[in-house]
Structures are given as structure tokens and as C-alpha cells.
Design a protein around this motif. Structure first.
Motif, PDB file in Angstrom:
ATOM      1  N   LEU A 149      39.906  32.456  17.443  1.00  0.00           N
ATOM      2  CA  LEU A 149      38.904  33.497  17.221  1.00  0.00           C
ATOM      3  C   LEU A 149      37.535  32.870  17.397  1.00  0.00           C
ATOM      4  N   CYS A 150      36.681  33.546  18.137  1.00  0.00           N
ATOM      5  CA  CYS A 150      35.319  33.071  18.361  1.00  0.00           C
ATOM      6  C   CYS A 150      34.381  34.262  18.192  1.00  0.00           C
ATOM      7  N   ILE A 151      33.473  34.154  17.238  1.00  0.00           N
ATOM      8  CA  ILE A 151      32.511  35.225  16.981  1.00  0.00           C
ATOM      9  C   ILE A 151      31.120  34.628  17.113  1.00  0.00           C
ATOM     10  N   MET A 152      30.304  35.275  17.948  1.00  0.00           N
ATOM     11  CA  MET A 152      28.944  34.818  18.183  1.00  0.00           C
ATOM     12  C   MET A 152      27.979  35.941  17.842  1.00  0.00           C
ATOM     13  N   THR A 153      26.916  35.603  17.107  1.00  0.00           N
ATOM     14  CA  THR A 153      25.913  36.598  16.743  1.00  0.00           C
ATOM     15  C   THR A 153      24.552  36.135  17.240  1.00  0.00           C
ATOM     16  N   LYS A 154      23.694  37.107  17.553  1.00  0.00           N
ATOM     17  CA  LYS A 154      22.368  36.791  18.057  1.00  0.00           C
ATOM     18  C   LYS A 154      21.459  37.982  17.773  1.00  0.00           C
ATOM     19  N   GLY A 155      20.239  37.706  17.390  1.00  0.00           N
ATOM     20  CA  GLY A 155      19.292  38.791  17.199  1.00  0.00           C
ATOM     21  C   GLY A 155      17.917  38.299  16.827  1.00  0.00           C
ATOM     22  N   LYS A 156      16.941  39.189  17.041  1.00  0.00           N
ATOM     23  CA  LYS A 156      15.588  38.882  16.597  1.00  0.00           C
ATOM     24  C   LYS A 156      15.610  38.891  15.078  1.00  0.00           C
ATOM     25  N   GLU A 157      15.075  37.825  14.504  1.00  0.00           N
ATOM     26  CA  GLU A 157      14.981  37.727  13.051  1.00  0.00           C
ATOM     27  C   GLU A 157      16.353  37.888  12.379  1.00  0.00           C
ATOM     28  N   LEU A 158      17.404  37.450  13.046  1.00  0.00           N
ATOM     29  CA  LEU A 158      18.765  37.511  12.512  1.00  0.00           C
ATOM     30  C   LEU A 158      18.861  36.681  11.246  1.00  0.00           C
ATOM     31  N   ASP A 159      19.477  37.248  10.228  1.00  0.00           N
ATOM     32  CA  ASP A 159      19.694  36.551   8.965  1.00  0.00           C
ATOM     33  C   ASP A 159      21.000  35.772   9.077  1.00  0.00           C
ATOM     34  N   ILE A 160      20.919  34.445   9.060  1.00  0.00           N
ATOM     35  CA  ILE A 160      22.089  33.584   9.247  1.00  0.00           C
ATOM     36  C   ILE A 160      23.119  33.829   8.146  1.00  0.00           C
ATOM     37  N   GLU A 161      22.662  33.968   6.912  1.00  0.00           N
ATOM     38  CA  GLU A 161      23.592  34.201   5.801  1.00  0.00           C
ATOM     39  C   GLU A 161      24.332  35.531   5.976  1.00  0.00           C
ATOM     40  N   LYS A 162      23.607  36.550   6.407  1.00  0.00           N
ATOM     41  CA  LYS A 162      24.241  37.850   6.640  1.00  0.00           C
ATOM     42  C   LYS A 162      25.236  37.753   7.808  1.00  0.00           C
ATOM     43  N   SER A 163      24.860  37.020   8.847  1.00  0.00           N
ATOM     44  CA  SER A 163      25.766  36.829   9.988  1.00  0.00           C
ATOM     45  C   SER A 163      27.043  36.126   9.553  1.00  0.00           C
TER      46      SER A 163
END
Length: 182
Positions: A149-163
Motif C-alpha cells: 500500500l502506498c498513499i501520497m498526500t500533497k497540498g498547499k498548507e497541508l497539515d502533516i499530522e492530519k495527513s
């Protein structure tokens, strides 16, 4: 951020640097290994038919690995089809000792071994927008059915803890559905 275990002026074996880079996510170890064998990196990416930008600046500023491409690295380790089987097994063993226990690992029971690596980074694109990324990819040694399983997240001002919590939730859903397969 935690202080680096690898310190300038000290001598380390490649094995020590690999362990520290993987288990402790030590970027100083990563930098030393990169400088020591950067020529090999290009060859590995070419062999696995995964794109690699031409420069370290491009590596740091571009999205060049998709979850599918990242999974190739885990597949060749799992099957022992690129390195010697003993070296693949040793790499997977190190990946199972990664100290970070949130993200993917938090979504499964503690008795499920997970060989994984997470990564996070912050970068600024040409227009000045700041983006955060947080990724976690690995192999789950689930007795009935090992899976990757590989999950990648990305966003402006993304909250790492929430991710990380989102990744944990998705990991749990996948685990529960894998367990219900007949």
C-alpha cells in the motif's frame, strides 16, 4: 525535528548509514550515502524504469514518483528480484524497524509486520506557493494475504499530522477489506 544521529567529522560504515537513514529517517545519513554512490541511483531508477530528474534541485522540487512507481521498489525487494535475496530480506527487515509508527502502521493491529518508509517535504513552486507532501508506502505481512500500500498526500498548507491520520484511516480500511476477502 529530532537531531541527526550522523554527525560531521565521524566515520560510519555503509551498513550503519543505511540503518540510520531507514530506521531513524536521518537525512544526514541519506546525504552521505547519496554523495558516496550517487552514480548507482541513476542506474537503479533506469533498471526499474522509474523516472529520475537530472539534478538534485529537480529531485527536490518535482513530483517524479507516483505510488505505482514507488511500489516497484517494494516489489523487487519482496520478490528478491533485483538485489540478492539476502540483501532484499535485510532491506525489508530494516524497513520493518522504522521508528515512525503513525501513518500506515497505526491503521493495522500491532502484530502485523509492516516494512515501510514515510517521507515528508515542503517546497515552493515557481509562483511562490508553498506545498507540503506526506507519503507512507510499504508491505504488510498479513498472514492471510500480504499486500502493498502506498498513499501520497500533497497540498498547499497541508497539515502533516492530519495527513498522517488520513493515511492511518485508509490503511485500516484496506486492512479490514483484505481480511474479509475469501
Amino acid at each position: 525535528a529530532e537531531a541527526s544521529i550522523v554527525q560531521p567529522g565521524n566515520t560510519y560504515t555503509v551498513k550503519q548509514l543505511l540503518r540510520t537513514m531507514i530506521v531513524d529517517s536521518d537525512n544526514n545519513a541519506l546525504e552521505l550515502l547519496y554523495e558516496f554512490r550517487k552514480d548507482v541511483l541513476k542506474d537503479v531508477f533506469e533498471d526499474l524504469q522509474v523516472p529520475l530528474p537530472d539534478s538534485r534541485i529537480e529531485i527536490a522540487s518535482e513530483d517524479f514518483l507516483s505510488p505505482k512507481e514507488m511500489a516497484k521498489f517494494y516489489l523487487v525487494l519482496y520478490h528478491g528480484s533485483y538485489l540478492r535475496k539476502a540483501d532484499s530480506d535485510e532491506a525489508l527487515q530494516l524497513l520493518s524497524q522504522v521508528k515512525y509508527k503513525d501513518g500506515l502502521v497505526a491503521g493495522v493491529p500491532s502484530d502485523v509486520v509492516v516494512s515501510h518508509k514515510y517521507g515528508e517535504r515542503k517546497f515552493t513552486i515557481a509562483n511562490g506557493d508553498v506545498y507540503n507532501e506526506f507519503h507512507d508506502c510499504g508491505i504488510f505481512y498479513y498472514t492471510k494475504n500480504p499486500y502493498k500500500l502506498c498513499i501520497m498526500t500533497k497540498g498547499k498548507e497541508l497539515d502533516i499530522e492530519k495527513s498522517s491520520k488520513i493515511i492511518s484511516s485508509l490503511s485500516k480500511i484496506v486492512y479490514e477489506n483484505i481480511g474479509n476477502e475469501k
